[in-house]
Enzyme design. Structure first.
Site, PDB file in Angstrom:
ATOM      1  NE  ARG A  57      -3.020   0.034   3.160  1.00 22.25           N
ATOM      2  CZ  ARG A  57      -2.431   0.296   4.261  1.00 22.25           C
ATOM      3  NH1 ARG A  57      -2.278   1.867   4.408  1.00 22.25           N
ATOM      4  NH2 ARG A  57      -2.384  -0.182   5.281  1.00 22.25           N
ATOM      5  CE1 TYR A 110     -15.259   9.514 -17.569  1.00 21.23           C
ATOM      6  CE2 TYR A 110     -15.197   9.340 -15.509  1.00 21.23           C
ATOM      7  CZ  TYR A 110     -15.489   8.648 -16.439  1.00 21.23           C
ATOM      8  OH  TYR A 110     -15.316   7.190 -16.348  1.00 21.23           O
ATOM      9  CG  ASP A 182      -9.068  14.073 -16.575  1.00 17.26           C
ATOM     10  OD1 ASP A 182      -8.110  13.512 -17.315  1.00 17.26           O
ATOM     11  OD2 ASP A 182      -9.965  13.472 -16.102  1.00 17.26           O
ATOM     12  CE  LYS A 206     -11.399   5.772 -19.648  1.00 19.21           C
ATOM     13  NZ  LYS A 206     -11.938   7.054 -18.978  1.00 19.21           N
TER      14      LYS A 206
HETATM   15  C1  LIG Z   1     -12.334   7.493 -17.914  1.00 18.13           C
HETATM   16  C2  LIG Z   1     -11.875   8.879 -17.312  1.00 18.13           C
HETATM   17  C3  LIG Z   1     -11.747   9.212 -15.909  1.00 18.13           C
HETATM   18  C4  LIG Z   1     -11.746   8.071 -14.975  1.00 18.13           C
HETATM   19  O1  LIG Z   1     -10.884   6.819 -15.115  1.00 18.13           O
HETATM   20  P1  LIG Z   1     -11.338   5.373 -14.567  1.00 18.13           P
HETATM   21  O2  LIG Z   1      -9.828   4.873 -14.759  1.00 18.13           O
HETATM   22  O3  LIG Z   1     -12.287   4.968 -15.223  1.00 18.13           O
HETATM   23  O4  LIG Z   1     -11.497   5.609 -13.065  1.00 18.13           O
HETATM   24  C5  LIG Z   1     -11.503  10.199 -15.643  1.00 18.13           C
HETATM   25  N1  LIG Z   1     -11.343  11.522 -16.584  1.00 18.13           N
HETATM   26  C6  LIG Z   1     -11.505  11.105 -17.912  1.00 18.13           C
HETATM   27  C7  LIG Z   1     -11.404  12.359 -18.673  1.00 18.13           C
HETATM   28  C8  LIG Z   1     -11.797   9.868 -18.098  1.00 18.13           C
HETATM   29  O5  LIG Z   1     -11.974   9.541 -19.581  1.00 18.13           O
END
Ligand SMILES: *Cc1c(COP(=O)(O)O)cnc(C)c1O
Length: 393
Positions: A57, A110, A182, A206
């Protein structure tokens, strides 16, 4: 152990480490415990992040390799790998906010981040002001004495709106507000820390992973002290990334620039062709000269405009649904950043419960389809989209 009983020798089987020769890629340290012979050394590792490890952790060497790679790619002082993109955002929010604090966030954030902010607002007494994300003045006037954080995204989903990061960040520069961007939609091509952001977050699920076989997140920090603050929170809430996911993400990173360049080139080509198709009334892609922030995107993004293309179909809701069910190379699935092309029609899937008015308020027309472009040959993709458009026509 040579003289111990067989049960003892079985449990304490030797761990072989190479005496010479460095591994060419980061090994998968699929272990959550590290043994010590010196108590002081062990207790030092508990006090803060370092290149020594004791319990999963607190971090592990495979994730640390990913963190260092990401800090390098984003130009940050340090990075933290987390169990998902949502977990990266949540860990930062929990580390930096206390009851009564105020957050300014882009309205088109998001969906998961919006839910997270609403939860913090309702149950933990955080206040949130949503702004357009295009107007520095609007951000400046939203500032209050308890404003701690500004939350932005490089490309909004699914409108593909691009915010002027340097100007938006400058609006809070003297207010002691941390800026989190982000950068999931523009890895490689945008480096928000260079524009003054304090924290960059990614959903590694992603583009970084790139093959939809890993769930993970990364937060990259401009300063080491910010990193240490958030690392402590990650240990408290348990948001550390597991080594196997880190290892898969590292493998993904090796081809990230290549994949992203191909995906961006494919997206631009498809956006151009879609814009000339009679069944399509609008195409939203920052790489098209007609996009409202095309000039800005050209300045902010280096080497491509990303892989997300949104289009509006003349036939509205019915056409959108018919289109996503008709594709044969592209796949009907949520998410984005995969090597395969993925399509979504929010009004008949993720946003099905919204009324037409609510959809319109979110900038989503009833015939809006999102294409998260993959690395296939663009001609095969176009043939597929054309036949799906014919069925949706
Ligand atoms: C998918 C996504 C998230 C969240 O990510 P997870 O790995 O699904 O928790 C946050 N911001 C954006 C822009 C995303 O496309």
């Amino acid at each position: 152990m040579d003289h111990a009983h067989i049960e003892t020798r079985a449990v304490h089987a030797p761990v072989v480490e190479p005496s010479a020769g460095k591994p060419l890629v980061t090994p998968l340290y699929q272990n959550h415990l590290f043994a010590y012979t010196d108590a002081d050394e062990l207790s030092a590792v508990l006090s803060g992040p370092q290149d020594a490890f004791l319990y999963g952790r607190y971090g592990n060497p495979t994730s640390r390799s990913l963190e260092e790679a990401m800090a390098g790619l984003e130009g940050g002082a340090a990075a933290l790998a987390t169990s998902s993109g949502t977990s990266a955002i949540n860990t930062v929010l929990m580390a930096l906010l206390s009851t009564g604090d105020h957050v300014i966030a882009q309205r088109s954030i998001y969906g998961g981040t919006y839910v997270l902010l609403q939860d913090l607002a309702e149950r933990w007494g955080i206040t949130v002001t949503y702004v357009s994300g295009t107007d520095p003045e609007e951000i400046r006037s939203a500032l209050g004495p308890r404003t701690r954080l500004l939350l932005l995204e490089t490309i909004a989903n699914p409108t593909t709106q691009v915010g002027d990061l340097p100007a938006l960040i400058a609006a809070v520069r003297d207010a002691g507000v941390a800026v989190m961007v982000d950068n999931t939609f523009t890895p490689v091509t945008c480096r928000p820390l260079e524009h003054g952001a304090d924290i960059v977050v990614h959903s590694a699920t992603k583009f970084l992973g790139g093959h939809s076989d890993v769930l993970g997140g990364v937060a990259v920090f401009a300063t080491r002290s910010l990193y240490q603050t958030v690392w402590k929170q990650a240990v408290v809430v348990g948001s550390t990334l597991d080594p196997h996911s880190a290892w898969l993400t590292l493998r993904g990173l090796a081809t990230l620039p290549l994949r992203f360049a191909r995906q961006s080139a494919n997206a631009l080509e498809l956006a151009r062709r879609l814009a000339g198709h009679p069944a399509v009334t609008a195409v939203h892609y920052p790489g098209l000269p007609g996009h409202p922030q095309h000039e800005l995107a050209t300045r902010l993004f280096h080497g491509g405009f990303g892989a997300i293309v949104c289009l509006e179909l003349a036939g509205g809701r019915e056409a959108g649904r018919a289109f996503i069910e008709a594709v044969r190379v592209a796949v009907l699935a949520v998410s984005l950043g995969d090597v395969k092309t993925l399509v979504m029609h929010p009004p008949s899937t993720s946003h099905k419960k919204l009324s037409p008015d609510e959809l319109a308020a979110a900038g989503i027309s009833e015939g809006l389809v999102r294409i998260a472009v993959g690395v296939e040959h663009p001609d095969d993709l176009w043939t597929d989209l054309e036949q799906a458009l014919a069925k949706a026509g």
